[in-house]
Structures are given as structure tokens and as C-alpha cells.
Write a protein that holds these residues in place. Sequence first.
Motif, PDB file in Angstrom:
ATOM      1  N   ALA A   1      25.694  12.105   1.353  1.00 51.76           N
ATOM      2  CA  ALA A   1      24.813  13.259   1.155  1.00 51.76           C
ATOM      3  C   ALA A   1      23.830  13.018   0.019  1.00 51.76           C
ATOM      4  CB  ALA A   1      25.647  14.508   0.888  1.00 51.76           C
ATOM      5  N   THR A   2      24.304  12.410  -1.060  1.00 45.42           N
ATOM      6  CA  THR A   2      23.426  12.138  -2.200  1.00 45.42           C
ATOM      7  C   THR A   2      22.357  11.119  -1.846  1.00 45.42           C
ATOM      8  OG1 THR A   2      25.264  12.592  -3.709  1.00 45.42           O
ATOM      9  CG2 THR A   2      23.379  11.410  -4.602  1.00 45.42           C
ATOM     10  N   LEU A   3      22.758  10.043  -1.162  1.00 48.51           N
ATOM     11  CA  LEU A   3      21.798   9.019  -0.755  1.00 48.51           C
ATOM     12  C   LEU A   3      20.739   9.577   0.189  1.00 48.51           C
ATOM     13  CD1 LEU A   3      24.214   5.999  -0.169  1.00 48.51           C
ATOM     14  CD2 LEU A   3      22.591   6.279  -2.048  1.00 48.51           C
ATOM     15  N   SER A   4      21.087  10.580   0.973  1.00 49.56           N
ATOM     16  CA  SER A   4      20.118  11.190   1.891  1.00 49.56           C
ATOM     17  C   SER A   4      19.209  12.179   1.171  1.00 49.56           C
ATOM     18  CB  SER A   4      20.845  11.899   3.039  1.00 49.56           C
ATOM     19  OG  SER A   4      21.636  10.994   3.777  1.00 49.56           O
ATOM     20  N   LEU A   5      19.783  12.956   0.269  1.00 49.93           N
ATOM     21  CA  LEU A   5      19.004  14.005  -0.385  1.00 49.93           C
ATOM     22  C   LEU A   5      17.895  13.445  -1.270  1.00 49.93           C
ATOM     23  CD1 LEU A   5      21.692  16.662  -1.380  1.00 49.93           C
ATOM     24  CD2 LEU A   5      19.795  16.950   0.212  1.00 49.93           C
ATOM     25  N   VAL A   6      18.144  12.327  -1.930  1.00 48.60           N
ATOM     26  CA  VAL A   6      17.136  11.778  -2.852  1.00 48.60           C
ATOM     27  C   VAL A   6      15.828  11.464  -2.131  1.00 48.60           C
ATOM     28  CG1 VAL A   6      16.598   9.843  -4.365  1.00 48.60           C
ATOM     29  CG2 VAL A   6      18.822  10.955  -4.523  1.00 48.60           C
TER      30      VAL A   6
ATOM     31  N   TRP B   1      12.333  13.781  -2.364  1.00 44.69           N
ATOM     32  CA  TRP B   1      11.193  13.059  -2.930  1.00 44.69           C
ATOM     33  C   TRP B   1       9.998  13.092  -1.966  1.00 44.69           C
ATOM     34  CZ3 TRP B   1      11.973   7.614  -5.530  1.00 44.69           C
ATOM     35  CH2 TRP B   1      10.838   7.305  -6.294  1.00 44.69           C
ATOM     36  N   ASN B   2      10.238  12.794  -0.700  1.00 46.16           N
ATOM     37  CA  ASN B   2       9.146  12.810   0.274  1.00 46.16           C
ATOM     38  C   ASN B   2       8.655  14.232   0.535  1.00 46.16           C
ATOM     39  OD1 ASN B   2       8.573  10.019   1.861  1.00 46.16           O
ATOM     40  ND2 ASN B   2      10.675  10.042   1.104  1.00 46.16           N
ATOM     41  N   MET B   3       9.535  15.206   0.498  1.00 49.68           N
ATOM     42  CA  MET B   3       9.109  16.585   0.674  1.00 49.68           C
ATOM     43  C   MET B   3       8.193  17.021  -0.467  1.00 49.68           C
ATOM     44  SD  MET B   3      11.477  19.980   1.245  1.00 49.68           S
ATOM     45  CE  MET B   3      12.281  19.767  -0.347  1.00 49.68           C
ATOM     46  N   THR B   4       8.519  16.592  -1.681  1.00 48.66           N
ATOM     47  CA  THR B   4       7.664  16.911  -2.826  1.00 48.66           C
ATOM     48  C   THR B   4       6.283  16.267  -2.683  1.00 48.66           C
ATOM     49  OG1 THR B   4       9.618  17.038  -4.241  1.00 48.66           O
ATOM     50  CG2 THR B   4       7.491  16.792  -5.335  1.00 48.66           C
ATOM     51  N   SER B   5       6.253  15.037  -2.171  1.00 44.66           N
ATOM     52  CA  SER B   5       4.968  14.369  -1.962  1.00 44.66           C
ATOM     53  C   SER B   5       4.123  15.087  -0.914  1.00 44.66           C
ATOM     54  CB  SER B   5       5.202  12.914  -1.545  1.00 44.66           C
ATOM     55  OG  SER B   5       5.887  12.196  -2.554  1.00 44.66           O
ATOM     56  N   VAL B   6       4.765  15.592   0.123  1.00 41.54           N
ATOM     57  CA  VAL B   6       4.035  16.337   1.154  1.00 41.54           C
ATOM     58  C   VAL B   6       3.478  17.630   0.570  1.00 41.54           C
ATOM     59  CG1 VAL B   6       4.279  17.570   3.339  1.00 41.54           C
ATOM     60  CG2 VAL B   6       5.336  15.320   3.052  1.00 41.54           C
ATOM     61  N   LEU B   7       4.285  18.342  -0.190  1.00 41.02           N
ATOM     62  CA  LEU B   7       3.832  19.603  -0.778  1.00 41.02           C
ATOM     63  C   LEU B   7       2.693  19.380  -1.773  1.00 41.02           C
ATOM     64  CD1 LEU B   7       7.269  21.401  -1.320  1.00 41.02           C
ATOM     65  CD2 LEU B   7       5.616  21.753   0.518  1.00 41.02           C
ATOM     66  N   ASN B   8       2.674  18.212  -2.428  1.00 50.71           N
ATOM     67  CA  ASN B   8       1.582  17.888  -3.351  1.00 50.71           C
ATOM     68  C   ASN B   8       0.391  17.246  -2.657  1.00 50.71           C
ATOM     69  OD1 ASN B   8       3.096  18.831  -5.548  1.00 50.71           O
ATOM     70  ND2 ASN B   8       4.016  16.815  -5.923  1.00 50.71           N
ATOM     71  N   ASN B   9       0.477  17.081  -1.333  1.00 55.54           N
ATOM     72  CA  ASN B   9      -0.593  16.476  -0.530  1.00 55.54           C
ATOM     73  C   ASN B   9      -0.965  15.096  -1.081  1.00 55.54           C
ATOM     74  OD1 ASN B   9      -2.289  16.482   1.684  1.00 55.54           O
ATOM     75  ND2 ASN B   9      -4.020  17.339   0.555  1.00 55.54           N
TER      76      ASN B   9
ATOM     77  N   GLN C   1      -1.227  18.290   4.844  1.00 58.14           N
ATOM     78  CA  GLN C   1       0.038  17.736   5.289  1.00 58.14           C
ATOM     79  C   GLN C   1       1.048  18.854   5.468  1.00 58.14           C
ATOM     80  OE1 GLN C   1       1.567  14.100   3.334  1.00 58.14           O
ATOM     81  NE2 GLN C   1      -0.252  14.191   2.001  1.00 58.14           N
ATOM     82  N   LYS C   2       2.016  18.595   6.358  1.00 57.14           N
ATOM     83  CA  LYS C   2       3.130  19.510   6.543  1.00 57.14           C
ATOM     84  C   LYS C   2       4.426  18.714   6.602  1.00 57.14           C
ATOM     85  CE  LYS C   2       0.800  23.352   8.915  1.00 57.14           C
ATOM     86  NZ  LYS C   2       0.780  24.202  10.139  1.00 57.14           N
ATOM     87  N   ILE C   3       5.478  19.380   6.221  1.00 61.32           N
ATOM     88  CA  ILE C   3       6.794  18.747   6.283  1.00 61.32           C
ATOM     89  C   ILE C   3       7.214  18.595   7.733  1.00 61.32           C
ATOM     90  CG2 ILE C   3       9.215  18.989   5.633  1.00 61.32           C
ATOM     91  CD1 ILE C   3       8.273  20.640   3.237  1.00 61.32           C
ATOM     92  N   GLY C   4       7.636  17.394   8.093  1.00 59.71           N
ATOM     93  CA  GLY C   4       8.038  17.116   9.459  1.00 59.71           C
ATOM     94  C   GLY C   4       9.459  17.539   9.762  1.00 59.71           C
TER      95      GLY C   4
ATOM     96  N   PHE D   1       0.813  -1.220   0.000  1.00 60.60           N
ATOM     97  CA  PHE D   1       0.000   0.000   0.000  1.00 60.60           C
ATOM     98  C   PHE D   1       0.848   1.272   0.000  1.00 60.60           C
ATOM     99  CE2 PHE D   1       0.798  -0.935   4.451  1.00 60.60           C
ATOM    100  CZ  PHE D   1       1.074   0.311   4.991  1.00 60.60           C
ATOM    101  N   LEU D   2       2.140   1.131   0.162  1.00 58.47           N
ATOM    102  CA  LEU D   2       3.003   2.302   0.291  1.00 58.47           C
ATOM    103  C   LEU D   2       3.282   2.933  -1.068  1.00 58.47           C
ATOM    104  CD1 LEU D   2       5.678   0.987   2.825  1.00 58.47           C
ATOM    105  CD2 LEU D   2       3.833   2.598   3.290  1.00 58.47           C
ATOM    106  N   PRO D   3       3.375   4.261  -1.119  1.00 57.16           N
ATOM    107  CA  PRO D   3       3.916   4.903  -2.325  1.00 57.16           C
ATOM    108  C   PRO D   3       5.393   4.591  -2.448  1.00 57.16           C
ATOM    109  CG  PRO D   3       3.591   6.519  -0.599  1.00 57.16           C
ATOM    110  CD  PRO D   3       2.989   5.241  -0.093  1.00 57.16           C
ATOM    111  N   VAL D   4       5.903   4.662  -3.664  1.00 62.99           N
ATOM    112  CA  VAL D   4       7.250   4.167  -3.928  1.00 62.99           C
ATOM    113  C   VAL D   4       8.311   4.950  -3.163  1.00 62.99           C
ATOM    114  CG1 VAL D   4       7.544   5.630  -5.964  1.00 62.99           C
ATOM    115  CG2 VAL D   4       8.831   3.494  -5.779  1.00 62.99           C
ATOM    116  N   GLU D   5       8.049   6.230  -2.825  1.00 59.05           N
ATOM    117  CA  GLU D   5       9.089   7.030  -2.175  1.00 59.05           C
ATOM    118  C   GLU D   5       9.404   6.570  -0.755  1.00 59.05           C
ATOM    119  OE1 GLU D   5       5.217   9.464  -1.764  1.00 59.05           O
ATOM    120  OE2 GLU D   5       6.253   8.293  -3.311  1.00 59.05           O
ATOM    121  N   ILE D   6       8.463   5.872  -0.096  1.00 65.47           N
ATOM    122  CA  ILE D   6       8.720   5.438   1.284  1.00 65.47           C
ATOM    123  C   ILE D   6       9.634   4.218   1.328  1.00 65.47           C
ATOM    124  CG2 ILE D   6       7.642   4.493   3.363  1.00 65.47           C
ATOM    125  CD1 ILE D   6       5.379   6.429   3.022  1.00 65.47           C
ATOM    126  N   PRO D   7       9.384   3.120   0.594  1.00 65.88           N
ATOM    127  CA  PRO D   7      10.371   2.022   0.607  1.00 65.88           C
ATOM    128  C   PRO D   7      11.722   2.416   0.024  1.00 65.88           C
ATOM    129  CG  PRO D   7       8.633   1.594  -0.997  1.00 65.88           C
ATOM    130  CD  PRO D   7       8.177   2.745  -0.171  1.00 65.88           C
TER     131      PRO D   7
END
Length: 250
Positions: free
Chosen positions: A137-142, A146-154, A172-175, A79-85
Motif C-alpha cells: 500500500a505504501t509503495l503504491s500510494l507514493v 505524487w502524480n496526482m499532485t503534478s496533475v493538479l498543479n498542471n 489536465q485531469k486525474i485519470g 525528458f521525464l519528470p522525476v515522478e514518472i520513473p
Amino acid sequence: MLFLAHTAHCQFLGLIVGFLAWILTLTTAGLNEWRLWYVSDKSVVTSGVAWVGIWRTCFYSHAMPKIENCQSISVSADFLPVEIPVAQVLMTLAVICGLGGNIGGALAMRMAYFSVDDRRSIRLHFVLAGLLYLLTATLSLVPLVWNMTSVLNNSTIDFPPEFQLPAAPVSQKIGSAIGVGMMASIMMLLSGMVFLCYQYVWHTVRSESPTDPMNSSLVATALSHPSETFKHDRSRGGVDNPAFHIEEIS
């Protein structure tokens, strides 16, 4: 012996910053507050807000108002969107790479600050530490972006019934976890650049050679063909420096 301690102070500071950034990256991976999920029905979520992380979701319920009610999120949940796994995998890799960067940076600083005889790999340690910091840094930023964009798009998440959360929140808000992760990524980028920009080792390690080739060949010639004068002086009780007789030998 080549001493580089006076040239690596910025890299020592970069190592400290990299270690702190790794701690923040580890904290980001474990925090629940990636997304603040606001709901209208407060019959279950009494506070009206749930925390959606990459490993679990939590909220306060009227049944246990002082204890968080949490449900674990598996990487294989359908059930998860792809950005979480993806965030689960990449954040785990970021923690591992950050640890490797700190170990490589510590070894590089040991070679620069202490009298280590074999410094042939010092260049490799500085470059490896810098690259691992940049990779972390790259592995963290991706996943963070991605999750920040999903939050902004609700974006919605179709939670199963046992999670007791609606598929679509009111807002939704960014945590705070994303903010901490962004700070950690910036610190990692700075540490990586500091290690990669350490140009002093690239120019000076080459000069750390045991002897000059010209001088060593002359000394070898003198020692392999001792002069008769040297033997005569030795028999009289005196020994001259063999280097004085190089011209006579040649």
C-alpha cells in the motif's frame, strides 16, 4: 493439536480483499490513464485528449481514428519528470510485494484452518503477510499521490517531437488509473491491519505444548525406576498403571 479455524474468519476475508487489491494494483500499473492531457491543436490528436501513463502515452489520430497511437516511455528517458520513473519502479515493487503478501497470507490461513502439526512459524506468517500488505500500500500510494499532485498543479512534460504532444497542455485531469490505485491501496491497508491485529494466535500458540513439565518428570521417574510391586504383579499375570506407584517410588 490447536485448532484456530473458528478464530480466523476475518483474516480469510482479509486475504480475499488483499488478493483483489493486488489485482487492482497490477491493473493500475498497466493502465495508460494516469493523466488526461487536453490539447488545443487537434490536427494530430483529433480527440483533443491524450492519455499519459507511466509506461506509454496514447491518443487517437486522424490517420487511424479507431486505433490508439502509442509511444513507449523508458525509465531512463531524460525528458521525464522525476515522478514518472519513480512510479515505474515503485509500482513494480508494489506488485511483487503484493504477490508475496498473498502467498504469506495463504500459508498463514492454511496453518489456521487445517491440522498442521508444526505451527511454530504461524505467528511469523501472519505478521509477514500483514507487513507485506502494508508495504504494498505504501509503495503504491507514493507514486499515486505524487502524480496526482503534478496533475493538479498542471505540470508540464517536455515531450520529444516523435511523441507529437505539446510540452504544456491546455489543462489536465486525474485519470482513472489513479482512482483505481487509490482504491487498491486502501484495500491493501485494511488487509494488512486485519492480519496484524489477529491477536488470538499470540495468546494461544504458546499453550500448544506436548505435555506438562511436572507430569512428564513424574512419568520419567516412574519408568526409569520400576517398583518391585509392579514386577510381582506382572509375574502373576496382571499389570498395573505405573502412575499408581509414583508415591511408593519417591
